[in-house]
Design a protein around this motif. Structure first.
Motif, PDB file in Angstrom:
ATOM      1  N   ARG A 125      30.077  34.623  33.782  1.00  0.00           N
ATOM      2  CA  ARG A 125      31.116  34.622  34.821  1.00  0.00           C
ATOM      3  C   ARG A 125      31.213  35.979  35.522  1.00  0.00           C
ATOM      4  O   ARG A 125      30.787  37.013  35.014  1.00  0.00           O
ATOM      5  CB  ARG A 125      32.473  34.274  34.210  1.00  0.00           C
ATOM      6  N   ARG A 126      31.835  35.942  36.690  1.00  0.00           N
ATOM      7  CA  ARG A 126      32.122  37.157  37.451  1.00  0.00           C
ATOM      8  C   ARG A 126      33.463  37.707  36.973  1.00  0.00           C
ATOM      9  O   ARG A 126      34.508  37.074  37.161  1.00  0.00           O
ATOM     10  CB  ARG A 126      32.168  36.861  38.953  1.00  0.00           C
ATOM     11  N   VAL A 127      33.439  38.888  36.381  1.00  0.00           N
ATOM     12  CA  VAL A 127      34.625  39.449  35.722  1.00  0.00           C
ATOM     13  C   VAL A 127      34.937  40.822  36.297  1.00  0.00           C
ATOM     14  O   VAL A 127      34.033  41.587  36.659  1.00  0.00           O
ATOM     15  CB  VAL A 127      34.401  39.553  34.202  1.00  0.00           C
ATOM     16  N   GLY A 128      36.227  41.162  36.373  1.00  0.00           N
ATOM     17  CA  GLY A 128      36.637  42.467  36.877  1.00  0.00           C
ATOM     18  C   GLY A 128      37.671  43.125  35.981  1.00  0.00           C
ATOM     19  O   GLY A 128      38.355  42.464  35.207  1.00  0.00           O
ATOM     20  N   SER A 129      37.765  44.455  36.086  1.00  0.00           N
ATOM     21  CA  SER A 129      38.796  45.217  35.397  1.00  0.00           C
ATOM     22  C   SER A 129      38.973  46.548  36.129  1.00  0.00           C
ATOM     23  O   SER A 129      38.324  46.791  37.145  1.00  0.00           O
ATOM     24  CB  SER A 129      38.428  45.442  33.929  1.00  0.00           C
ATOM     25  N   SER A 153      34.272  46.751  39.063  1.00  0.00           N
ATOM     26  CA  SER A 153      35.217  47.786  38.648  1.00  0.00           C
ATOM     27  C   SER A 153      36.148  48.103  39.810  1.00  0.00           C
ATOM     28  O   SER A 153      35.694  48.333  40.940  1.00  0.00           O
ATOM     29  CB  SER A 153      34.440  49.038  38.230  1.00  0.00           C
ATOM     30  N   TYR A 154      37.458  48.117  39.556  1.00  0.00           N
ATOM     31  CA  TYR A 154      38.453  48.290  40.618  1.00  0.00           C
ATOM     32  C   TYR A 154      39.284  49.558  40.430  1.00  0.00           C
ATOM     33  O   TYR A 154      39.579  49.956  39.300  1.00  0.00           O
ATOM     34  CB  TYR A 154      39.397  47.086  40.655  1.00  0.00           C
ATOM     35  N   ASP A 155      39.663  50.155  41.552  1.00  0.00           N
ATOM     36  CA  ASP A 155      40.541  51.322  41.519  1.00  0.00           C
ATOM     37  C   ASP A 155      42.009  50.922  41.399  1.00  0.00           C
ATOM     38  O   ASP A 155      42.826  51.712  40.926  1.00  0.00           O
ATOM     39  CB  ASP A 155      40.357  52.181  42.787  1.00  0.00           C
ATOM     40  N   THR A 156      42.350  49.725  41.849  1.00  0.00           N
ATOM     41  CA  THR A 156      43.742  49.289  41.804  1.00  0.00           C
ATOM     42  C   THR A 156      43.851  47.870  41.259  1.00  0.00           C
ATOM     43  O   THR A 156      42.962  47.037  41.473  1.00  0.00           O
ATOM     44  CB  THR A 156      44.406  49.326  43.189  1.00  0.00           C
ATOM     45  N   THR A 157      44.970  47.607  40.576  1.00  0.00           N
ATOM     46  CA  THR A 157      45.230  46.271  40.055  1.00  0.00           C
ATOM     47  C   THR A 157      45.391  45.268  41.187  1.00  0.00           C
ATOM     48  O   THR A 157      44.931  44.121  41.089  1.00  0.00           O
ATOM     49  CB  THR A 157      46.501  46.287  39.186  1.00  0.00           C
ATOM     50  N   SER A 158      46.050  45.696  42.264  1.00  0.00           N
ATOM     51  CA  SER A 158      46.301  44.772  43.372  1.00  0.00           C
ATOM     52  C   SER A 158      44.999  44.283  43.990  1.00  0.00           C
ATOM     53  O   SER A 158      44.855  43.091  44.308  1.00  0.00           O
ATOM     54  CB  SER A 158      47.174  45.446  44.443  1.00  0.00           C
ATOM     55  N   ASN A 159      44.018  45.164  44.160  1.00  0.00           N
ATOM     56  CA  ASN A 159      42.726  44.748  44.710  1.00  0.00           C
ATOM     57  C   ASN A 159      42.011  43.789  43.762  1.00  0.00           C
ATOM     58  O   ASN A 159      41.399  42.807  44.201  1.00  0.00           O
ATOM     59  CB  ASN A 159      41.843  45.969  44.971  1.00  0.00           C
ATOM     60  N   MET A 160      42.103  44.070  42.472  1.00  0.00           N
ATOM     61  CA  MET A 160      41.466  43.198  41.491  1.00  0.00           C
ATOM     62  C   MET A 160      42.072  41.798  41.519  1.00  0.00           C
ATOM     63  O   MET A 160      41.348  40.789  41.543  1.00  0.00           O
ATOM     64  CB  MET A 160      41.613  43.798  40.087  1.00  0.00           C
ATOM     65  N   LEU A 161      43.398  41.715  41.547  1.00  0.00           N
ATOM     66  CA  LEU A 161      44.047  40.402  41.520  1.00  0.00           C
ATOM     67  C   LEU A 161      43.896  39.669  42.843  1.00  0.00           C
ATOM     68  O   LEU A 161      43.863  38.432  42.871  1.00  0.00           O
ATOM     69  CB  LEU A 161      45.527  40.566  41.149  1.00  0.00           C
ATOM     70  N   THR A 162      43.795  40.407  43.941  1.00  0.00           N
ATOM     71  CA  THR A 162      43.510  39.771  45.224  1.00  0.00           C
ATOM     72  C   THR A 162      42.132  39.122  45.204  1.00  0.00           C
ATOM     73  O   THR A 162      41.954  37.985  45.666  1.00  0.00           O
ATOM     74  CB  THR A 162      43.582  40.796  46.372  1.00  0.00           C
ATOM     75  N   ASP A 163      41.155  39.832  44.645  1.00  0.00           N
ATOM     76  CA  ASP A 163      39.806  39.265  44.521  1.00  0.00           C
ATOM     77  C   ASP A 163      39.797  38.070  43.578  1.00  0.00           C
ATOM     78  O   ASP A 163      39.054  37.101  43.787  1.00  0.00           O
ATOM     79  CB  ASP A 163      38.823  40.324  44.024  1.00  0.00           C
TER      80      ASP A 163
END
Length: 257
Positions: A125-129, A153-163
C-alpha cells in the motif's frame, strides 16, 4: 551609565529571565495547536503553562516545523520543546527529556470503507507519515517486514491527511490520539487499527539545561496533586488509568550507555 539606564537594563534582564521559551509544532491537536486567534492551546500547552507558573515564569510559545524542534533545543534557542515527542535512545544522545507523562500508541488512518484493518494490510500500500517522527522511524525499521508499496514523508499533518482523503496515500501512520482528534474535524476518515509500541511522550530540553531537574520535579508534583490527571481528562475525555505514566512520578530518563 545613568541610574535610569542601569535600572532599565536590569529590568530587561530580569524580564528576559522570567520567560520560559517553548518551541512547539503548531499543528498537533489535541497536544498543541493554534486556535483561530493564533494562540497556542492543547494538553502539553496547558502542562507547560502550569510548569512556568510554578517556576514564577511566563511561557512564551513559538511555532516551529517538526524537524526544527530538535535544532532549537540542540542550539539552546529555546528552553524546551513539545510535540508528543517520544523518548528514544538516539535522541537521548544529543537531547535531554523530562519524565514521560503519556504512553503512546500508533494509529493507522484510512478513508472510511477501506479494506485496511491491521498492520499486515499495509503490504503493497501507499503509506505516509511525518518526517523524522517516531512513526516514520518505526515504519523504516520494519521496512522488510511491512513491504509497503510506497512511502511518503510529510512536513505537516494537515498535508498528510489531505493526501489521505484525496487518495494519494492509502494509509497514514501517526500518533493515534492525534489521528482520532483530527478525524472528529475531518469527515470520511477513520482509525483502522491501533498499534501498541510502548513509546513514552515527554518534553525535550537542551542536553545541558539547568532547568531540567526543576521542571521534572514540578511534573512529579502535578502528577501527585491531580493536576496532570485533570488536564488529561480535559483534553482526552477520559481519566488516565490508575498507575499509568500520567499519574506516576518518574525520574529524568537517561541513556542506556
Amino acid at each position: 551609565m545613568t541610574a535610569a539606564v542601569a535600572f532599565a537594563a536590569m529590568t530587561g534582564t530580569a524580564l528576559a529571565q522570567d520567560v520560559l521559551k517553548v518551541g512547539s509544532y503548531p499543528a498537533n491537536p489535541p497536544w498543541e495547536y493554534k486556535n483561530e486567534a493564533g494562540e497556542f492551546e492543547g494538553f502539553e500547552v496547558d502542562i507547560v503553562t502550569e510548569i512556568a507558573d510554578r517556576m514564577g515564569m511566563e511561557a512564551e510559545f513559538q511555532g516551529l516545523d517538526f524537524r526544527a524542534l530538535f535544532v532549537a533545543t540542540a542550539s539552546q534557542r529555546v528552553d524546551m520543546v513539545i510535540s508528543s515527542l517520544t523518548i528514544t535512545e538516539e535522541r537521548l544522545e544529543s537531547q535531554a527529556f523530562t519524565q514521560p507523562y503519556v504512553e503512546g500508541a500508533l494509529g493507522i488512518g484510512v478513508k472510511s470503507g477501506s479494506d485496511i484493518a491491521s498492520m499486515d494490510d499495509l503490504k503493497g500500500r501507499r503509506v505516509g507519515s511525518i518526517a523524522t517522527s517516531f512513526p516514520e522511524n518505526w515504519l523504516k525499521e520494519r521496512e522488510e517486514e511491512l513491504q509497503l508499496g510506497s512511502y511518503s514523508s510529510y512536513d505537516t499533518t494537515s498535508n498528510m491527511l489531505t493526501d489521505l482523503r484525496n487518495g494519494r496515500i492509502e494509509a497514514a501512520v501517526n500518533d493515534v490520539v492525534g489521528l482520532r482528534y483530527a478525524f472528529t474535524k475531518m469527515e470520511g476518515l477513520d482509525v483502522a487499527a491501533e498499534i501498541n509500541t510502548g513509546e513514552k511522550f515527554a518534553m525535550m530540553m537542551p542536553k545541558a539545561s539547568d532547568k531540567l531537574e526543576q521542571v521534572n520535579a514540578i511534573i512529579s508534583e502535578m502528577k501527585e496533586d491531580g493536576t496532570m490527571a485533570g488536564l488529561y481528562e480535559k483534553w482526552f475525555g477520559v481519566a488516565p488509568a490508575e498507575g499509568s505514566l500520567t499519574v506516576t512520578p518518574q525520574p529524568v530518563p537517561t541513556s542506556a550507555e
